[in-house]
Design a protein around this motif. Sequence first.
Motif, PDB file in Angstrom:
ATOM      1  N   ILE A   1      40.295  37.474  19.575  1.00  0.00           N
ATOM      2  CA  ILE A   1      39.267  37.485  20.158  1.00  0.00           C
ATOM      3  C   ILE A   1      39.173  36.622  21.683  1.00  0.00           C
ATOM      4  N   TYR A   2      38.867  37.204  22.596  1.00  0.00           N
ATOM      5  CA  TYR A   2      38.896  36.487  23.981  1.00  0.00           C
ATOM      6  C   TYR A   2      37.321  36.532  24.650  1.00  0.00           C
ATOM      7  N   LEU A   3      37.073  35.360  25.397  1.00  0.00           N
ATOM      8  CA  LEU A   3      35.975  35.416  26.206  1.00  0.00           C
ATOM      9  C   LEU A   3      36.081  35.259  27.563  1.00  0.00           C
ATOM     10  N   ALA A   4      35.465  36.327  28.364  1.00  0.00           N
ATOM     11  CA  ALA A   4      35.397  36.302  29.673  1.00  0.00           C
ATOM     12  C   ALA A   4      34.017  35.723  30.284  1.00  0.00           C
ATOM     13  N   GLU A   5      34.098  34.650  30.731  1.00  0.00           N
ATOM     14  CA  GLU A   5      32.724  34.025  31.323  1.00  0.00           C
ATOM     15  C   GLU A   5      32.532  34.383  32.811  1.00  0.00           C
ATOM     16  N   ILE A   6      31.408  35.277  33.116  1.00  0.00           N
ATOM     17  CA  ILE A   6      31.735  35.994  34.187  1.00  0.00           C
ATOM     18  C   ILE A   6      30.068  35.512  35.136  1.00  0.00           C
ATOM     19  N   PRO A   7      30.449  34.889  36.133  1.00  0.00           N
ATOM     20  CA  PRO A   7      29.073  34.390  36.925  1.00  0.00           C
ATOM     21  C   PRO A   7      28.052  35.390  37.142  1.00  0.00           C
ATOM     22  N   LEU A   8      26.945  34.973  36.932  1.00  0.00           N
ATOM     23  CA  LEU A   8      25.712  35.832  37.391  1.00  0.00           C
ATOM     24  C   LEU A   8      25.082  35.298  38.675  1.00  0.00           C
ATOM     25  N   LYS A   9      25.782  35.393  39.796  1.00  0.00           N
ATOM     26  CA  LYS A   9      25.152  34.558  41.060  1.00  0.00           C
ATOM     27  C   LYS A   9      23.728  34.618  41.381  1.00  0.00           C
TER      28      LYS A   9
END
Length: 333
Positions: free
Chosen positions: A12-20
Motif C-alpha cells: 500500500i502506497y500513498l501519493a499526496e498530490i497538492p490541490l493548489k
Amino acid sequence: MLDYIRKLQDNIYLAEIPLKGNPLKAINIYIIKTDDKNMIIDTGFNTEEILDYTKAFIKDLDLDLDKTELFLTHLHSDHTGLANFYDDLGVKIRVSSVDEQILEESMEKEDPHWVLTQELGHMQGLDIDGLDIEDHPGFKFRPRKKFNFTPANPGDHIQVGDFNFEVVDLSGHTPGMVGLYDKEKSTLFCGDHILGKITPNIQFWNYEVGDSLGTYLKNLEKVRDLNIKHLYSSHRFLIDDVAERVEELKAHHQKRLDEAVNAMTKKDCTVRDITKSLQWDISAKNWDEFPKSQKWFAAGEAHAHVEHLRALGICDFYKDDDGVLYYYLTDKK
C-alpha cells in the motif's frame, strides 16, 4: 521514490498530490500494488498539473495499467476528475451506481445536476450573491465526458492480491459514497467519510435524497463499530483513533445544529441567513469575503443541518412568493 509518495504498509502506497488554490490543500491517492493486480483509489482534479503528478507516480511505482483498476469512492471532482485519462487507457473503473448516475447528469452546464444546483441556490436565497455555476469547483474540474464503469455497490467483494475487500456504504457526504473494507486486515479506505482535522462537507442534495446529515451520522456510527486499525482517508493526516475522531465529528455537527436553532429563535431564516450565522474555519472575515466557490458548499452544508432538524421535527419551512425557503422552529408557531 518520489518525495510525495510513501509506503504505508506492504503493498500500500500513498501519493499526496497538492490541490493548489483549494482549501482542501491536497488529496491522498492510494495505490495497492500486488503481483497479480493493482488498484488506484481516486484521481484528483482534472488539471494538467495533477495529470503530471499522476503519470509520474504510475511510472515511479512501475504500475502495469493492464492489470490495474481504478476505484472511485465518490463523485466529487477531486476524486473523479481524471477518470477519462484512465478510461482512455483501458483501465477498469469501479464506482457506485448511485454516484455514477449523478456524474452522468453533470457533464454539461445544462445537465440536470447543475440545473438542480442552481435551483437549490435560488431556494437557499443565494441569488443576491451572484454565483455562477462555472465557478463551482465540481464543475470546473469535472470529467469532461462519460466513461466506462463497473458498478461497485455495497455488499460487493473485490479481490486485490491477498486483500479481500467488501464495498461498504458510506453515503452522506455524497448519496452513493462507498469505501473498501478488509475485515481480516482491519483496513478501511473511507474516501471523505472521516477526515483528520477538517470535517467532511455534508450538503443537502435534494428532497429525494432527503436527510443527508442523518445518513452521514448513522454511517459514522457504523464505521466506529468496525474493527479498524488502518483508516485511509482522502485528505490531511491519517487517523489513529477512529472512535475518538467519530465522537469529535458528531460533536462538530451538534454544534452546527445548535447554531442553526439559535438563528431560528430570532427570526424565520433563509438557508443563506443560517449559513451566515454558523462558525466557519475560513480566513474570510465575513460572508461577503467568502470565495464565491465556497459559498455553494457552505450553504449546502447549512441546508443539510436544517433539513436534519426538520427530520427531527424541530423546524419546518415555507416558501415565499419567489420560491425562497424560510425555516422556523415548530414550537414558535
